[in-house]
Design a protein around this motif. Structure first.
Motif, PDB file in Angstrom:
ATOM      1  N   SER A 196       0.842  -1.212   0.000  1.00  0.00           N
ATOM      2  CA  SER A 196       0.000   0.000   0.000  1.00  0.00           C
ATOM      3  C   SER A 196       0.867   1.248   0.000  1.00  0.00           C
ATOM      4  O   SER A 196       2.034   1.211   0.409  1.00  0.00           O
ATOM      5  CB  SER A 196      -0.940   0.005   1.198  1.00  0.00           C
ATOM      6  OG  SER A 196      -0.224   0.323   2.357  1.00  0.00           O
ATOM      7  N   LYS A 198       0.466   5.458   0.911  1.00  0.00           N
ATOM      8  CA  LYS A 198      -0.310   6.637   1.351  1.00  0.00           C
ATOM      9  C   LYS A 198       0.520   7.852   1.001  1.00  0.00           C
ATOM     10  O   LYS A 198       1.706   7.907   1.319  1.00  0.00           O
ATOM     11  CB  LYS A 198      -0.549   6.583   2.860  1.00  0.00           C
ATOM     12  CG  LYS A 198      -1.558   5.543   3.268  1.00  0.00           C
ATOM     13  CD  LYS A 198      -2.216   5.920   4.594  1.00  0.00           C
ATOM     14  CE  LYS A 198      -3.482   5.139   4.841  1.00  0.00           C
ATOM     15  NZ  LYS A 198      -3.306   3.678   4.712  1.00  0.00           N
ATOM     16  N   THR A 200       0.608  12.323   0.434  1.00  0.00           N
ATOM     17  CA  THR A 200       0.000  13.653   0.533  1.00  0.00           C
ATOM     18  C   THR A 200       0.843  14.608  -0.293  1.00  0.00           C
ATOM     19  O   THR A 200       2.048  14.383  -0.460  1.00  0.00           O
ATOM     20  CB  THR A 200      -0.032  14.163   1.994  1.00  0.00           C
ATOM     21  OG1 THR A 200       1.294  14.090   2.529  1.00  0.00           O
ATOM     22  CG2 THR A 200      -0.986  13.371   2.845  1.00  0.00           C
ATOM     23  N   MET A 214       5.423  10.306   0.527  1.00  0.00           N
ATOM     24  CA  MET A 214       4.886   8.977   0.216  1.00  0.00           C
ATOM     25  C   MET A 214       5.320   7.984   1.295  1.00  0.00           C
ATOM     26  O   MET A 214       6.507   7.914   1.615  1.00  0.00           O
ATOM     27  CB  MET A 214       5.427   8.493  -1.141  1.00  0.00           C
ATOM     28  CG  MET A 214       5.040   9.415  -2.282  1.00  0.00           C
ATOM     29  SD  MET A 214       6.069   9.212  -3.769  1.00  0.00           S
ATOM     30  CE  MET A 214       7.426  10.308  -3.411  1.00  0.00           C
ATOM     31  N   VAL A 315       0.146   6.712  -6.174  1.00  0.00           N
ATOM     32  CA  VAL A 315       0.415   8.001  -5.518  1.00  0.00           C
ATOM     33  C   VAL A 315      -0.513   9.069  -6.082  1.00  0.00           C
ATOM     34  O   VAL A 315      -1.145   9.819  -5.334  1.00  0.00           O
ATOM     35  CB  VAL A 315       1.901   8.424  -5.693  1.00  0.00           C
ATOM     36  CG1 VAL A 315       2.120   9.820  -5.119  1.00  0.00           C
ATOM     37  CG2 VAL A 315       2.836   7.419  -5.048  1.00  0.00           C
ATOM     38  N   LYS A 317      -3.390   8.809  -7.413  1.00  0.00           N
ATOM     39  CA  LYS A 317      -4.786   8.645  -6.951  1.00  0.00           C
ATOM     40  C   LYS A 317      -4.916   9.186  -5.530  1.00  0.00           C
ATOM     41  O   LYS A 317      -5.921   9.810  -5.185  1.00  0.00           O
ATOM     42  CB  LYS A 317      -5.190   7.182  -7.020  1.00  0.00           C
ATOM     43  CG  LYS A 317      -5.504   6.802  -8.465  1.00  0.00           C
ATOM     44  CD  LYS A 317      -6.069   5.406  -8.618  1.00  0.00           C
ATOM     45  CE  LYS A 317      -6.415   5.175 -10.079  1.00  0.00           C
ATOM     46  NZ  LYS A 317      -5.936   3.904 -10.608  1.00  0.00           N
ATOM     47  N   ASN A 318      -3.888   8.947  -4.699  1.00  0.00           N
ATOM     48  CA  ASN A 318      -3.894   9.452  -3.324  1.00  0.00           C
ATOM     49  C   ASN A 318      -3.940  10.966  -3.262  1.00  0.00           C
ATOM     50  O   ASN A 318      -4.576  11.542  -2.390  1.00  0.00           O
ATOM     51  CB  ASN A 318      -2.605   9.028  -2.619  1.00  0.00           C
ATOM     52  CG  ASN A 318      -2.749   7.786  -1.781  1.00  0.00           C
ATOM     53  OD1 ASN A 318      -2.597   7.868  -0.582  1.00  0.00           O
ATOM     54  ND2 ASN A 318      -3.037   6.659  -2.392  1.00  0.00           N
TER      55      ASN A 318
END
Ligand SMILES: NC(=O)c1ccc[n+]([C@@H]2O[C@H](COP(=O)([O-])OP(=O)(O)OC[C@H]3O[C@@H](n4cnc5c(N)ncnc54)[C@H](OP(=O)(O)O)[C@@H]3O)[C@@H](O)[C@H]2O)c1
Length: 322
Positions: A196, A198, A200, A214, A315, A317-318
């Motif tokens: 996974s 995550k 920002t 990341m 990334v 898509k996040n």
């Protein structure tokens, strides 16, 4: 192929100059042709880097029957179009990073190369830098034990220019696609595709990411904390930590000349110097593959480029970047 591999270059900009300078040092390759949309620019590039011929459009170079392999060095958003142009004209391709803007583009490029039995590789020069090779050897020898963390950053602070490819959305701008790809690639190289991600980001007024954090997690509990930014000069180092120690790739980690390894509180610095811009290693890898009739590099296989493209997509898509 008995003689030197004959290269063509499409998009003679900033990076193509360094690449062409290194190509002049190559034992097995030579610059045959260059293509720019501007004939004067193509001619002066050809003169400076000793190309035999030049073109004022990309298609003519792709159709030159003397060219064995084309280095596609245009902005990201055109990698797909220009690589496909070359492949469809029977040319092998070294395509600058990122190979495509989306996994679908990358998949399509790979399928085209495979259908035509042509060589294709992404220009991730990091893979062939001596320091990277040394790190991979150390990890294969289990030098630092099981990997538990990867930390890497890549940051610099260019002036904001909405038309420059770094900030222009139509040219594939943003820190992630330009430099975030390097920490992500290091994580892929060292620990494989994560389970996974995550992420920002901060976005510019032009709608691209000016910075991107990341966090990657793996089923085996390895983690990676990665950063790319166009807002500040960061150390641009990488540290791979294992259960028995760590390895640091000194700045700039993606073409490092020095690594430090620490095990059992003993530090050792290893210098892996080289006297070129760093592109000569990937150039010789491509030459070698072509001379041996290979259609992809074992060191940088196409499935890694596809995996990397999926990671970039996760990334994006996040952070809501499309
Ligand atoms: N491996 C590395 O270390 C490294 C470092 C920097 C960049 N790169 C990659 O290399 C690629 C090119 O980067 P760069 O900094 O060299 O770019 P650049 O200098 O801005 O552009 C490269 C060339 O692309 C051509 N081009 C074609 N269509 C264009 C368009 N619509 N707008 C602007 N240029 C266009 C231009 O050539 P003509 O006008 O002459 O045809 C231009 O000189 C990027 O994908 C980047 O990720 C790799």
């Amino acid at each position: 192929m008995n003689n030197k591999v004959k290269w063509g270059i499409i998009g003679p900009g900033h990076i193509a100059r360094k690449f062409a300078a290194d190509l002049l040092l190559s034992e097995n390759g030579t610059l045959h042709a260059v293509a720019s949309r501007d004939a004067d620019k193509a001619k002066s590039f050809a003169d400076q880097y000793k190309a035999s011929t030049f073109y004022s459009d990309y298609e003519s170079l792709a159709m030159d029957s003397d060219v064995d392999v084309v280095y596609v060095a245009t902005p990201h958003a055109f990698h797909f179009e220009h690589t496909m142009l070359c492949l469809k004209n029977g040319k092998s391709v070294l395509c600058e990073k990122p190979m495509g803007m989306t996994p679908l583009e990358v998949q399509t490029m790979i399928a085209e190369a495979q259908k035509r039995k042509l060589f294709l590789m992404e220009g991730l020069w990091t893979r062939f830098i001596p320091a990277t090779e040394k790190v991979l050897d150390l990890l294969a020898d289990n030098a630092i034990g099981t990997i538990i963390n990867i930390k890497a950053d890549f940051g610099f602070n260019p002036p904001f220019d909405r038309n420059h490819r770094l900030f222009n959305k139509a040219l594939g701008g943003g820190s992630l696609m330009d430099i975030g790809i390097y920490p992500l690639y290091l994580a892929l190289l060292v620990s494989g595709k994560p389970d996974s991600i995550k992420a920002t980001a901060k976005l510019t007024v032009t709608g691209v990411d000016s910075s991107c954090r990341m966090d990657l997690t793996y089923k085996n509990e390895c983690r990676a904390n990665l950063l790319s930014t166009l807002e500040e000069e960061t150390p641009t180092e990488a540290i791979i930590t294992g259960t028995n120690g760590y390895i640091k790739l000194h700045t700039r980690f993606h073409h490092s000349k020095i690594i430090t390894i620490e095990m059992n509180r003993q530090k050792k610095e290893i210098v892996l110097d080289y006297n070129n811009f760093g592109y000569l290693f990937e150039i010789e890898e491509v030459n070698g593959c072509l001379m041996e009739g290979k259609t992809e590099s074992v060191k940088l296989p196409l499935h890694d480029s596809l995996a990397l493209s999926h990671m970039l997509d996760m990334v994006r898509k996040n952070i809501g970047l499309y």
